[in-house]
Design a protein around this motif. Structure first.
Motif, PDB file in Angstrom:
ATOM      1  N   ALA A 395     -37.548 -20.061 -55.108  1.00 41.97           N
ATOM      2  CA  ALA A 395     -37.704 -19.243 -53.905  1.00 41.97           C
ATOM      3  C   ALA A 395     -36.728 -18.075 -53.927  1.00 41.97           C
ATOM      4  CB  ALA A 395     -37.485 -20.093 -52.658  1.00 41.97           C
ATOM      5  N   LYS A 396     -35.476 -18.382 -54.285  1.00 40.47           N
ATOM      6  CA  LYS A 396     -34.440 -17.341 -54.270  1.00 40.47           C
ATOM      7  C   LYS A 396     -34.616 -16.347 -55.410  1.00 40.47           C
ATOM      8  CE  LYS A 396     -30.750 -19.825 -51.975  1.00 40.47           C
ATOM      9  NZ  LYS A 396     -29.469 -20.530 -52.136  1.00 40.47           N
ATOM     10  N   GLU A 397     -34.851 -16.903 -56.610  1.00 37.96           N
ATOM     11  CA  GLU A 397     -34.810 -16.020 -57.769  1.00 37.96           C
ATOM     12  C   GLU A 397     -36.143 -15.380 -58.133  1.00 37.96           C
ATOM     13  OE1 GLU A 397     -32.686 -18.380 -60.649  1.00 37.96           O
ATOM     14  OE2 GLU A 397     -31.020 -18.351 -59.213  1.00 37.96           O
ATOM     15  N   ALA A 398     -37.231 -16.062 -57.832  1.00 41.05           N
ATOM     16  CA  ALA A 398     -38.519 -15.509 -58.261  1.00 41.05           C
ATOM     17  C   ALA A 398     -39.354 -14.959 -57.107  1.00 41.05           C
ATOM     18  CB  ALA A 398     -39.305 -16.569 -59.023  1.00 41.05           C
ATOM     19  N   VAL A 399     -39.349 -15.658 -55.976  1.00 44.47           N
ATOM     20  CA  VAL A 399     -40.221 -15.205 -54.892  1.00 44.47           C
ATOM     21  C   VAL A 399     -39.565 -14.125 -54.031  1.00 44.47           C
ATOM     22  CG1 VAL A 399     -41.640 -15.900 -52.923  1.00 44.47           C
ATOM     23  CG2 VAL A 399     -41.339 -17.472 -54.847  1.00 44.47           C
ATOM     24  N   PHE A 400     -38.325 -14.390 -53.604  1.00 36.41           N
ATOM     25  CA  PHE A 400     -37.675 -13.463 -52.667  1.00 36.41           C
ATOM     26  C   PHE A 400     -37.624 -12.014 -53.162  1.00 36.41           C
ATOM     27  CE2 PHE A 400     -33.894 -11.655 -50.496  1.00 36.41           C
ATOM     28  CZ  PHE A 400     -34.351 -11.750 -49.195  1.00 36.41           C
ATOM     29  N   PRO A 401     -37.194 -11.769 -54.413  1.00 34.71           N
ATOM     30  CA  PRO A 401     -37.160 -10.373 -54.864  1.00 34.71           C
ATOM     31  C   PRO A 401     -38.542  -9.716 -54.842  1.00 34.71           C
ATOM     32  CG  PRO A 401     -35.990 -11.797 -56.401  1.00 34.71           C
ATOM     33  CD  PRO A 401     -36.698 -12.688 -55.447  1.00 34.71           C
ATOM     34  N   ARG A 402     -39.575 -10.505 -55.161  1.00 31.78           N
ATOM     35  CA  ARG A 402     -40.938  -9.945 -55.149  1.00 31.78           C
ATOM     36  C   ARG A 402     -41.408  -9.688 -53.728  1.00 31.78           C
ATOM     37  NH1 ARG A 402     -41.243 -13.450 -59.832  1.00 31.78           N
ATOM     38  NH2 ARG A 402     -41.804 -12.152 -61.611  1.00 31.78           N
ATOM     39  N   LEU A 403     -40.953 -10.541 -52.835  1.00 31.97           N
ATOM     40  CA  LEU A 403     -41.276 -10.378 -51.417  1.00 31.97           C
ATOM     41  C   LEU A 403     -40.685  -9.051 -50.925  1.00 31.97           C
ATOM     42  CD1 LEU A 403     -42.632 -11.952 -49.144  1.00 31.97           C
ATOM     43  CD2 LEU A 403     -40.462 -13.095 -48.699  1.00 31.97           C
ATOM     44  N   LEU A 404     -39.445  -8.796 -51.329  1.00 33.91           N
ATOM     45  CA  LEU A 404     -38.781  -7.545 -50.940  1.00 33.91           C
ATOM     46  C   LEU A 404     -39.506  -6.335 -51.511  1.00 33.91           C
ATOM     47  CD1 LEU A 404     -34.931  -8.172 -51.264  1.00 33.91           C
ATOM     48  CD2 LEU A 404     -36.292  -7.955 -49.189  1.00 33.91           C
ATOM     49  N   ARG A 405     -40.084  -6.519 -52.691  1.00 34.31           N
ATOM     50  CA  ARG A 405     -40.805  -5.391 -53.304  1.00 34.31           C
ATOM     51  C   ARG A 405     -42.220  -5.264 -52.766  1.00 34.31           C
ATOM     52  NH1 ARG A 405     -38.108  -7.198 -58.236  1.00 34.31           N
ATOM     53  NH2 ARG A 405     -40.018  -8.202 -58.939  1.00 34.31           N
ATOM     54  N   GLY A 406     -42.565  -6.142 -51.836  1.00 40.16           N
ATOM     55  CA  GLY A 406     -43.876  -6.033 -51.192  1.00 40.16           C
ATOM     56  C   GLY A 406     -45.027  -6.484 -52.062  1.00 40.16           C
ATOM     57  N   GLU A 407     -44.769  -7.494 -52.936  1.00 40.50           N
ATOM     58  CA  GLU A 407     -45.833  -7.928 -53.842  1.00 40.50           C
ATOM     59  C   GLU A 407     -46.769  -8.974 -53.247  1.00 40.50           C
ATOM     60  OE1 GLU A 407     -44.270  -8.902 -57.710  1.00 40.50           O
ATOM     61  OE2 GLU A 407     -43.116  -7.043 -57.800  1.00 40.50           O
ATOM     62  N   GLY A 408     -46.697  -9.165 -51.938  1.00 39.32           N
ATOM     63  CA  GLY A 408     -47.610 -10.115 -51.290  1.00 39.32           C
ATOM     64  C   GLY A 408     -46.871 -11.101 -50.421  1.00 39.32           C
ATOM     65  N   THR A 409     -47.601 -12.072 -49.900  1.00 38.74           N
ATOM     66  CA  THR A 409     -46.966 -13.092 -49.067  1.00 38.74           C
ATOM     67  C   THR A 409     -46.294 -14.099 -50.011  1.00 38.74           C
ATOM     68  OG1 THR A 409     -48.812 -14.633 -49.102  1.00 38.74           O
ATOM     69  CG2 THR A 409     -48.897 -12.872 -47.451  1.00 38.74           C
ATOM     70  N   PRO A 410     -45.354 -14.897 -49.490  1.00 35.28           N
ATOM     71  CA  PRO A 410     -44.687 -15.880 -50.355  1.00 35.28           C
ATOM     72  C   PRO A 410     -45.691 -16.785 -51.068  1.00 35.28           C
ATOM     73  CG  PRO A 410     -43.548 -15.715 -48.264  1.00 35.28           C
ATOM     74  CD  PRO A 410     -44.770 -14.864 -48.144  1.00 35.28           C
TER      75      PRO A 410
END
Ligand code: ADP
Ligand code: ZN
Ligand code: MG
Length: 484
Positions: A395-410
């Motif tokens: 969640a911290k290392e793979a999802v959160f940064p992508r979430l910040l970049r707007g790559e979709g919902t978690p």
């Protein structure tokens, strides 16, 4: 602080009120417009123009007064404070006289253990808070031979908060200033922007020998436009006083300016040169009268105050005092936290806010409002971890940064990247067997009683599972294998 001496500090804070229009005219109260774009005969001080009091500013003063537990004076009078300065078009400032609309309140801070022996809460008195108008701005940089004047700020409503001489260290002054900053921003009466000058502070500083009954001679330090500089200026000034006191030199009351470049204060004017402001009641404004009804209306509309909110956070979400305090760093941050905490787990929400989210804010230099991270999405991410759909590291290392970049919902990100946590027993068993086979020596040591090496195996299995395997299951299966 050098042993044998005690520093005494009283702060005067100028708070620019977030009213739509200026204090005595209908000009807009906004920062950063073209010079003199927001001016009219009243704030330009043209002859014959008459001031009309802004009711919104009065309401804001009352809300601060009530939040400070202060006495609201039901009758106070505006005065003219006269002095000559290019950015003061009328030749006087309208301010309040001997009676201020707000008197005798207090703010509680944790005492500084270094000077008080413990950090018990201590009430710092607020002597008064009065309404007044701001002056314009002079620009000396634009030309070598002329001074340019911008009067957009002339007539902007100010609340001057005069604190009692109750602070005993630079740290206490800092905490007190933070508490008031938090209060006015949570009340929504000030944007709190110190760089733009919406929240400004002058520090009165004196030093006396420990045990002395009388206060020492004070200086007033001006031009402090950040929390850090307030602290630095007080420390510098206290040290300077001690040197003078130890040399037995006498010095006089004066106003000094803080120079942020050199980290020193410089004399601006001494008490002898103090101006005579020729105060007299403003003939063009009636006395300010406040009714009980008005007070009650403001009281009912008060938002939840920072201290109450902090206690509620501790109670409702099981947070520590420290966590709750950190979450209250700004009204927006606290509100955002609550949105996440209501939709997910409160403790986890706090961990994320003070961990990953704060890191992202520091790295980008943004505020929570402009980070581009939706509270509902952060809540969804926390839920995915809670439901063990993905593990915390993922969640911290793979999802959160992508979430910040707007790559979709978690959820979309986890699916697309194949990040779902592996909780399949057989798969994990296979990984465990592989790792055990590859490390027979370490296995022998664990069996011989080396508990610490167990962590090594957990790490190896997690690595073999690309960080996606359920850590609890890994532990469980490893333990069972070791016991064989
Ligand atoms: P003035 O009449 O010049 O406005 P006040 O007595 O109203 O002075 O005090 C202005 C500010 O100076 C207040 O914030 C007060 O707490 C602070 N102050 C007064 N005396 C001292 C002192 N000896 N040392 C430090 N601060 C002081
Ligand atoms: Zn105007
Ligand atoms: Mg005074």
């Amino acid at each position: 602080m050098k042993p044998g001496f005690e520093v005494v500090i009283g702060l005067e804070i100028h708070v620019q009120l977030l009213t739509r229009s200026k204090m005595f005219c209908a000009c807009r109260n906004v920062y950063g417009a073209a010079p003199n774009a927001h001016t009219c005969p009243v704030c330009l001080g043209l002859p014959g123009a008459l001031p009309v009091l802004n009711k919104e500013a009065v309401r804001m003063a009352l809300s601060l007064g009530l939040a400070l537990g202060a006495r609201i004076q039901t009758k106070s009078v505006f005065y003219r404070k006269q002095y000559f300065y290019p950015d003061l078009p009328k030749g006087y400032q309208i301010t309040q006289g001997p009676v201020a609309v707000v008197e005798e309140g207090s703010v509680t801070i944790a005492g500084d253990p270094e000077v008080r022996g413990n950090a018990a809460p201590i009430a710092i008195r607020i002597e008064r808070a009065h309404l007044e108008e701001d002056a314009g701005k002079s620009n000396h940089e634009r030309s070598d031979t002329a001074t340019y004047v911008d009067l957009n700020r002339a007539g902007v409503p100010l609340l001057e908060i005069v604190g009692g001489p109750d602070l005993r260290s630079a740290n206490e002054a800092y905490d007190y200033l933070k508490a008031l900053h938090r209060l006015v921003t949570f009340l929504g009466i000030c944007d709190g922007n110190m760089e733009e000058g919406s929240f400004r502070c002058d520090a009165n500083v004196s030093v006396r020998r420990t045990g002395a009954a009388a206060f020492g001679t004070r200086v007033e330090v001006k031009n402090l436009n950040s929390f850090r500089h307030v602290k630095m200026a007080i420390e510098h000034e206290a040290a300077r006083h001690i040197v003078l006191l130890e040399k037995g030199e006498s010095f006089t009351q004066e106003t000094r300016g803080w120079d942020a470049d050199t980290g020193e204060t410089k004399s601006q004017r001494t008490k002898e040169a103090a101006m005579d402001y020729r105060f007299f009641p403003e003939p063009d404004l009636p006395a300010l009268t406040i009714t009980q009804d008005e007070i009650e209306t403001v009281r009912r509309a008060l938002p939840e105050l920072p201290e109450a909110r902090r206690n509620r956070f501790i109670r409702e979400y099981g947070l520590t005092d420290y966590e709750a305090g950190m979450l209250l760093q700004s009204r927006g941050f606290a509100t955002y936290f609550e949105a996440v905490a209501k939709a997910a787990n409160g403790k986890q929400a706090a961990n994320w806010m003070l961990g990953e989210v704060s890191r992202a804010l520091n790295e980008t230099g943004r505020e929570i409002e402009t980070l581009g991270l939706d509270a509902a999405q952060l809540a969804e991410l926390i839920q995915l971890v809670e439901a063990k759909t993905i593990n915390l590291n993922t969640a911290k290392e793979a999802v959160f940064p992508r979430l910040l970049r707007g790559e979709g919902t978690p959820r979309q990100i986890a699916e697309k990247q194949g990040l779902a946590q592996v909780s399949d027993r057989d798969t994990i068993e296979t990984l465990v067997q592989e790792v055990i086979r590859a490390h027979p020596e370490q296995l022998a040591q664990v069996k011989a009683g080396n508990e610490k090496l167990k962590g090594f195996f957990v790490g190896q299995v997690m690595k073999a599972g690309k960080g996606k395997v359920n850590p609890q299951l890994v532990n469980e299966i490893l333990e069972a294998t070791f016991d064989h």
